[in-house]
Design a protein around this motif. Structure first.
Motif, short mmCIF file in Angstrom:
data_model
loop_
_atom_site.label_atom_id
_atom_site.label_comp_id
_atom_site.label_asym_id
_atom_site.label_seq_id
_atom_site.Cartn_x
_atom_site.Cartn_y
_atom_site.Cartn_z
N GLU A 182 1.05 3.93 -3.19
CA GLU A 182 0.57 5.47 -3.01
C GLU A 182 2.34 5.88 -2.39
OE1 GLU A 182 -0.04 5.09 1.55
OE2 GLU A 182 -1.65 4.97 1.12
N GLN A 220 -7.35 1.80 -7.38
CA GLN A 220 -8.27 3.10 -7.80
C GLN A 220 -8.00 3.48 -6.41
OE1 GLN A 220 -9.69 2.24 -9.65
NE2 GLN A 220 -10.56 4.28 -9.96
N ARG A 221 -7.67 2.84 -4.83
CA ARG A 221 -8.35 4.01 -3.88
C ARG A 221 -6.87 4.81 -4.14
NH1 ARG A 221 -9.02 -0.01 0.08
NH2 ARG A 221 -6.79 -0.95 0.19
N ALA A 222 -5.85 4.33 -4.21
CA ALA A 222 -4.19 5.26 -4.50
C ALA A 222 -4.19 6.94 -5.13
CB ALA A 222 -3.25 4.37 -4.51
N ASN A 241 -6.95 7.27 -5.96
CA ASN A 241 -9.03 8.21 -5.98
C ASN A 241 -8.31 9.38 -4.67
OD1 ASN A 241 -10.20 7.12 -7.52
ND2 ASN A 241 -11.17 6.25 -5.55
N ALA A 242 -6.84 9.55 -4.35
CA ALA A 242 -6.45 10.28 -3.36
C ALA A 242 -5.72 10.94 -4.31
CB ALA A 242 -4.98 9.60 -2.69
N GLU A 249 0.92 -1.38 -0.14
CA GLU A 249 0.44 -0.15 0.06
C GLU A 249 0.62 1.25 0.11
OE1 GLU A 249 -3.76 1.32 2.35
OE2 GLU A 249 -3.23 -0.70 2.78
N LYS A 276 -7.94 -3.07 -6.35
CA LYS A 276 -8.80 -1.90 -5.55
C LYS A 276 -7.35 -0.52 -5.07
CE LYS A 276 -12.74 -4.91 -3.16
NZ LYS A 276 -13.57 -5.32 -2.40
N MET A 277 -6.36 -1.78 -4.46
CA MET A 277 -5.18 -0.60 -4.20
C MET A 277 -5.20 0.63 -5.05
SD MET A 277 -1.92 -2.64 -2.11
CE MET A 277 -2.89 -3.76 -1.50
#
Length: 163
Positions: free
Chosen positions: A69, A101-103, A105-106, A65, A98-99
């Protein structure tokens, strides 16, 4: 095998490989797949590779993760890549969707649109084309090659009246 290839295969024992992998991870953030490939390159077997990766995760030398990032941040802020190109790079490193997409979205939406604008402003004067349609096509193609989404590119270009 050729001589040059033979030298590249180093055979390390588990303890030496762990120390070397820790140093490799400490130098910069790494994806699990990068470490896995490196350990195999160093001549370790499958069981040992997975055991060492597990140990690197537990000791926090390896954190996928954190890597994701850092990758997203660096490619966006320094290289000015768009989300599509960043996502492709992470997929090549076998990062879970998923990881990714999360990054992604930041990334701040306004910063993202601004990055498209700045990239377009730098490129536009360099396009040697008189036909306005061809100029616009070339600029959009360039921005898409940087990984930006076509609909956002068109919105930014309309708002800025660059083309």
């Amino acid at each position: 095998m050729e001589e040059g290839q033979e030298k590249k295969k180093i055979k390390l024992d588990k303890k030496a490989a762990l120390a070397k992998a820790e140093h490799y991870c400490a130098y910069q953030e790494r994806a699990q797949q990068e470490i896995r490939d490196k350990l195999y390159e160093w001549g370790l077997w499958s069981d040992d590779v997975e055991e060492l990766i597990s140990e690197l995760i537990q000791t926090n030398f390896l954190n996928e993760e954190r890597f994701t990032e850092a990758y997203v941040s660096g490619k966006f802020k320094i290289k000015r890549w768009g989300k599509i190109k960043i996502k492709q790079g992470l997929k090549l490193k076998r990062i879970p969707d998923k990881m990714i997409q999360r990054a992604l979205n930041a990334i701040d939406y306004d910063d993202y649109l601004n990055a498209i604008l700045i990239t377009a402003q730098k490129k536009a004067p360099l396009i040697k084309e008189n036909d306005p349609f061809k100029r616009k096509y070339k600029l959009i193609s360039y921005l898409m090659s940087k990984g930006f989404e076509k609909d956002l590119i068109i919105d930014v270009l309309k708002a800025s009246e660059l083309v």
